[in-house]
Design a protein around this motif. Structure first.
Motif, short mmCIF file in Angstrom:
data_model
loop_
_atom_site.label_atom_id
_atom_site.label_comp_id
_atom_site.label_asym_id
_atom_site.label_seq_id
_atom_site.Cartn_x
_atom_site.Cartn_y
_atom_site.Cartn_z
N CYS A 61 -2.36 62.73 -48.04
CA CYS A 61 -2.76 63.40 -46.81
C CYS A 61 -1.62 64.32 -46.38
O CYS A 61 -0.46 63.97 -46.51
CB CYS A 61 -3.02 62.41 -45.69
SG CYS A 61 -4.55 61.53 -45.84
N ARG B 277 -13.65 54.86 -49.20
CA ARG B 277 -13.88 56.07 -50.01
C ARG B 277 -13.24 57.29 -49.35
O ARG B 277 -12.65 58.13 -50.03
CB ARG B 277 -15.38 56.30 -50.21
CG ARG B 277 -16.01 55.42 -51.26
CD ARG B 277 -17.40 55.89 -51.64
NE ARG B 277 -18.30 56.03 -50.50
CZ ARG B 277 -19.03 55.04 -49.98
NH1 ARG B 277 -18.96 53.83 -50.51
NH2 ARG B 277 -19.82 55.25 -48.96
N ALA B 278 -13.33 57.37 -48.04
CA ALA B 278 -12.74 58.51 -47.32
C ALA B 278 -11.22 58.53 -47.51
O ALA B 278 -10.64 59.58 -47.80
CB ALA B 278 -13.09 58.43 -45.83
N SER C 14 -10.23 59.57 -50.91
CA SER C 14 -10.50 61.00 -51.12
C SER C 14 -9.44 61.89 -50.51
O SER C 14 -9.51 63.11 -50.63
CB SER C 14 -11.86 61.36 -50.53
OG SER C 14 -12.89 60.67 -51.18
N ASN D 174 -8.68 61.76 -47.15
CA ASN D 174 -8.95 61.94 -45.72
C ASN D 174 -8.19 60.90 -44.92
O ASN D 174 -7.85 59.83 -45.42
CB ASN D 174 -10.44 61.81 -45.43
CG ASN D 174 -11.25 62.89 -46.09
OD1 ASN D 174 -10.73 63.94 -46.45
ND2 ASN D 174 -12.53 62.65 -46.26
N SER E 177 -13.76 59.97 -40.25
CA SER E 177 -13.04 60.50 -41.40
C SER E 177 -12.72 61.96 -41.11
O SER E 177 -13.60 62.74 -40.75
CB SER E 177 -13.92 60.40 -42.66
OG SER E 177 -13.34 61.11 -43.72
N PHE F 211 -10.76 65.43 -42.68
CA PHE F 211 -10.20 66.05 -43.87
C PHE F 211 -8.73 66.39 -43.62
O PHE F 211 -8.41 67.19 -42.75
CB PHE F 211 -10.97 67.32 -44.24
CG PHE F 211 -10.41 68.01 -45.45
CD1 PHE F 211 -10.71 67.54 -46.72
CD2 PHE F 211 -9.59 69.11 -45.33
CE1 PHE F 211 -10.20 68.16 -47.85
CE2 PHE F 211 -9.07 69.74 -46.45
CZ PHE F 211 -9.38 69.27 -47.71
N LYS G 193 -6.53 66.29 -46.65
CA LYS G 193 -6.01 66.21 -48.02
C LYS G 193 -4.90 67.23 -48.25
O LYS G 193 -5.03 68.40 -47.95
CB LYS G 193 -7.12 66.42 -49.02
CG LYS G 193 -6.68 66.18 -50.46
CD LYS G 193 -7.86 66.25 -51.40
CE LYS G 193 -7.39 66.00 -52.81
NZ LYS G 193 -8.51 66.11 -53.75
#
Length: 127
Positions: free
Chosen positions: A41, A87-88, A91, A93, A108, A110, A112
């Protein structure tokens, strides 16, 4: 589900991941927690899209506020179950949760890091 239960369950899932972290912020009687993978992140995105808007709202005198309306990132999703939260996080997040949330587990966001998460040991220069 309480924030304490969410924190425990996420801690159990990511127990072997040294780069998994929680970041707590206390606003009056409310604690907002951000769960994320360090390095996966972007710290800049976490601050800009999550922590700063919540801090500004609290400083402006909003003791209770819907977190989803404060977080302005283009990719924000309400999460209703623990598998989706995991999962978030995997990924890239950030997963934001608090006891003040109703009808959802958390959000969640974003965050990333463009460079992603390295799978190799960092190269450092020995001095």
């Amino acid at each position: 589900m309480t924030a304490q239960t969410i924190r425990k369950e996420l801690g159990d899932v990511f127990t072997d991941m040294a780069d998994f972290a929680f970041r707590d912020m206390v606003f009056g009687e409310n604690t907002v927690t951000v769960a994320y993978l360090v390095g996966f992140c972007s710290r800049i995105f976490v601050n800009k899209y999550i922590l700063e808007p919540i801090s500004r709202a609290y400083t402006a005198g909003q003791d209770s506020f819907p977190l989803g309306s404060l977080i302005t990132n283009i990719k924000v999703e309400n999460i209703t179950d623990m598998d989706a939260a995991v999962r978030a996080i995997l990924s890239g997040n950030a997963f934001v949760f608090s006891d003040t949330m109703q009808d959802i587990l958390g959000i969640s966001v974003f965050t990333k890091n463009d460079e992603g998460r390295s799978t190799m040991e960092p190269e450092t220069e020995n001095v």
